[in-house]
Design a protein around this motif. Structure first.
Motif, mmCIF file in Angstrom:
data_model
loop_
_atom_site.group_PDB
_atom_site.id
_atom_site.type_symbol
_atom_site.label_atom_id
_atom_site.label_comp_id
_atom_site.label_asym_id
_atom_site.label_seq_id
_atom_site.Cartn_x
_atom_site.Cartn_y
_atom_site.Cartn_z
ATOM 1 N N ALA A 357 0.812 -1.217 0.000
ATOM 2 C CA ALA A 357 0.000 0.000 0.000
ATOM 3 C C ALA A 357 0.843 1.264 0.000
ATOM 4 O O ALA A 357 0.376 2.331 -0.405
ATOM 5 N N GLU A 358 2.100 1.176 0.430
ATOM 6 C CA GLU A 358 3.007 2.333 0.440
ATOM 7 C C GLU A 358 3.778 2.457 -0.867
ATOM 8 O O GLU A 358 4.621 3.355 -1.003
ATOM 9 N N GLY A 359 3.516 1.590 -1.817
ATOM 10 C CA GLY A 359 4.197 1.654 -3.102
ATOM 11 C C GLY A 359 5.533 0.952 -3.139
ATOM 12 O O GLY A 359 6.282 1.082 -4.112
ATOM 13 N N MET A 360 5.853 0.170 -2.106
ATOM 14 C CA MET A 360 7.121 -0.540 -2.042
ATOM 15 C C MET A 360 6.952 -1.968 -2.578
ATOM 16 O O MET A 360 5.932 -2.618 -2.320
ATOM 17 N N VAL A 361 7.964 -2.415 -3.321
ATOM 18 C CA VAL A 361 7.935 -3.782 -3.832
ATOM 19 C C VAL A 361 8.032 -4.755 -2.662
ATOM 20 O O VAL A 361 8.881 -4.614 -1.778
ATOM 21 N N MET A 362 7.155 -5.740 -2.643
ATOM 22 C CA MET A 362 7.114 -6.715 -1.553
ATOM 23 C C MET A 362 8.194 -7.773 -1.760
ATOM 24 O O MET A 362 8.403 -8.261 -2.880
ATOM 25 N N ALA A 363 8.888 -8.120 -0.687
ATOM 26 C CA ALA A 363 9.938 -9.135 -0.773
ATOM 27 C C ALA A 363 9.357 -10.481 -1.197
ATOM 28 O O ALA A 363 9.983 -11.237 -1.942
ATOM 29 N N GLU A 364 8.160 -10.772 -0.735
ATOM 30 C CA GLU A 364 7.469 -12.009 -1.093
ATOM 31 C C GLU A 364 6.055 -11.663 -1.554
ATOM 32 O O GLU A 364 5.351 -10.917 -0.876
ATOM 33 N N PRO A 365 5.619 -12.161 -2.722
ATOM 34 C CA PRO A 365 4.241 -11.904 -3.149
ATOM 35 C C PRO A 365 3.256 -12.538 -2.178
ATOM 36 O O PRO A 365 3.559 -13.554 -1.556
ATOM 37 N N ARG A 366 2.105 -11.925 -2.032
ATOM 38 C CA ARG A 366 1.087 -12.434 -1.113
ATOM 39 C C ARG A 366 -0.215 -12.687 -1.880
ATOM 40 O O ARG A 366 -0.641 -11.879 -2.694
ATOM 41 N N LEU A 367 -0.834 -13.832 -1.587
ATOM 42 C CA LEU A 367 -2.072 -14.209 -2.249
ATOM 43 C C LEU A 367 -3.228 -13.399 -1.682
ATOM 44 O O LEU A 367 -3.381 -13.293 -0.457
ATOM 45 N N ARG A 368 -4.039 -12.814 -2.567
ATOM 46 C CA ARG A 368 -5.194 -12.020 -2.168
ATOM 47 C C ARG A 368 -6.451 -12.540 -2.870
ATOM 48 O O ARG A 368 -6.501 -12.631 -4.094
ATOM 49 N N ASP A 369 -7.464 -12.867 -2.059
ATOM 50 C CA ASP A 369 -8.769 -13.272 -2.576
ATOM 51 C C ASP A 369 -9.620 -12.020 -2.658
ATOM 52 O O ASP A 369 -10.051 -11.469 -1.635
ATOM 53 N N THR A 370 -9.869 -11.532 -3.874
ATOM 54 C CA THR A 370 -10.539 -10.237 -4.031
ATOM 55 C C THR A 370 -12.032 -10.286 -3.757
ATOM 56 O O THR A 370 -12.711 -9.263 -3.849
ATOM 57 N N SER A 371 -12.548 -11.462 -3.385
ATOM 58 C CA SER A 371 -13.946 -11.521 -2.958
ATOM 59 C C SER A 371 -14.092 -11.090 -1.498
ATOM 60 O O SER A 371 -15.201 -10.857 -1.021
ATOM 61 N N ARG A 372 -12.969 -10.968 -0.789
ATOM 62 C CA ARG A 372 -13.007 -10.604 0.627
ATOM 63 C C ARG A 372 -13.111 -9.092 0.787
ATOM 64 O O ARG A 372 -12.600 -8.324 -0.042
ATOM 65 N N PRO A 373 -13.770 -8.622 1.866
ATOM 66 C CA PRO A 373 -13.915 -7.183 2.096
ATOM 67 C C PRO A 373 -12.555 -6.494 2.174
ATOM 68 O O PRO A 373 -11.612 -7.007 2.784
ATOM 69 N N GLY A 374 -12.469 -5.346 1.529
ATOM 70 C CA GLY A 374 -11.243 -4.559 1.557
ATOM 71 C C GLY A 374 -10.193 -4.978 0.555
ATOM 72 O O GLY A 374 -9.152 -4.320 0.442
#
Length: 403
Positions: A357-374
């Protein structure tokens, strides 16, 4: 993809290399394990000023070679045996690259279609390749779409074969949603893989050509390639009239807006391919033109005059997703990432977050389920809006969690 130069001596001294060989612009010239002693291979490589390998693959191979030599030293092996350390002794050191088998399919199709000639048995080879591809994607459709869409948006090499395979898979998913039977889906596959057969080289050339099509001869070939393709197929022994008409009509604007149920099998296949071809091309990179985001491509290819998806456009987007695998997106969490797989709904894909969210490249990618709130998808992005190349090996691990 970080590339490092290869020594010409290495290519002369080894029977094969357990990693791919690339041109300076990132085009794969030779897949891993191809025989370097083949005269045609040497001629192809000899046309390049410089040859390259992926740094990670090359360094892993060098470490493996060193370990093999050290093992022989520990065993007090004679010098003659040390000099005969071969690549196959350390093949296990080179990890299988994510997408390697899909890229091999791209290269195989390119080889078949580059040699399309009525005097050669290319139709049978194409059909065998189609069957192999369908076997591969039976349970791995999202993985195949990811590779073909991501690489199409980041490379200009082998544009025609990449586009043909993308269209085959996307149109096939739409055909399943339509309830088409196996015979009609087979027709669709054949038409997708051969619709540009008469202009294969030209389409590859245009993907690497700066500017528009200014040459009158190129314009004439583009305009005539559907009819030329039908003629090539007929001369090559194809007798299925629906297949032939699908190729002849795949750019026919007269089919636009006509309900598929009002068309015969060939016309319906052509209408679907016309839409998929346009959408898929907009997701692809060309020299001097960045691929569009998934949303922008859908707006140009799938929306009617009222700004909403027409029936065929809506069906296609439902089948492949509003944000297909391999496309980039921004989330409501302000993270940015790449779509790994389709979700339960067309607008709720599974995403690998690459930038926080701060625009920094993440050291490890993280899985996101976009059906979840937020975590809903806020907007689609073009590749230039992501400041990092996706770590494909780590994404492969995340994909394993989805199974």
């Amino acid at each position: 993809m970080k590339l490092i130069p290869l020594s010409a001596d290495l290519l002369q001294s080894q029977p094969f290399l357990p990693f791919g060989v690339y041109a300076e612009d990132g085009r794969m010239l030779l897949p891993a394990h191809a025989p370097l002693g083949d005269a045609r291979v040497r001629a192809r490589l000899g046309q390049q000023r410089s040859l390259f390998a992926q740094a990670a693959d090359y360094n892993a191979w060098r470490r493996g070679m060193a370990q093999a030599v050290q093992g022989l030293l520990n065993d007090n092996a004679p010098l003659k045996q040390l000099a005969q350390v071969r690549p196959d002794m350390v093949r296990a050191e080179i990890p299988r690259q994510p997408g390697e088998e899909w890229e091999a399919m791209v290269l195989a199709l390119d080889k078949v279609l580059q040699g399309a000639d009525a005097a050669k048995p290319w139709i049978g080879r194409m059909q065998a390749l189609r069957a192999q591809c369908r076997t591969m994607v039976a349970r791995r459709m999202d993985e195949a779409l990811f590779h073909l869409i991501y690489t199409g948006g980041s490379r200009t090499s082998h544009h025609s074969s990449r586009q043909a395979l993308r269209c085959m898979l996307m149109a096939g998913e739409a055909a399943l949603a339509l309830g088409w039977d196996e015979e009609r889906r087979l027709l669709l596959d054949h038409a997708a893989l051969t619709m540009n057969a008469a202009a294969w080289r030209l389409h590859d050339q245009l993907a690497r050509q700066v500017g528009g099509i200014d040459d009158p001869q190129q314009r004439a070939l583009i305009a005539s390639h559907p009819a030329d393709g039908e003629r090539l197929l007929r001369d090559s022994g194809v007798t299925d009239e629906h297949w032939l008409s699908a190729v002849r009509l795949h750019h026919d604007d007269a089919l636009a807006g006509q309900p598929l149920e009002a068309l015969d099998a060939g016309q319906a296949a052509a209408s679907l391919l016309r839409r998929v071809d346009r959408y898929s091309a907009m997701l692809s990179r060309r020299i001097g033109r960045e691929p569009l985001s998934a949303t922008a491509a859908a707006q140009q290819a799938c929306l009617g005059a009222d700004g909403r998806p027409d029936p065929l456009g809506a069906l296609m987007l439902k089948a492949v997703g509003l944000y297909p695998p391999g496309c980039f997106v921004a989330l409501a969490s302000n993270e940015r990432g790449i779509v790994l797989a389709r979700g339960e709904r067309a607008n709720q894909p599974l995403v690998a977050a690459l930038v926080n969210a701060e625009g920094m490249v993440m050291a490890e990618p993280r899985l996101r389920d976009t059906s979840r709130p937020g975590l809903a998808v806020r907007t689609a992005l073009s590749p230039s809006q992501i400041p990092v190349d996706p770590p494909l090996d780590k994404l492969q691990v995340l994909r394993g969690w989805l199974k």
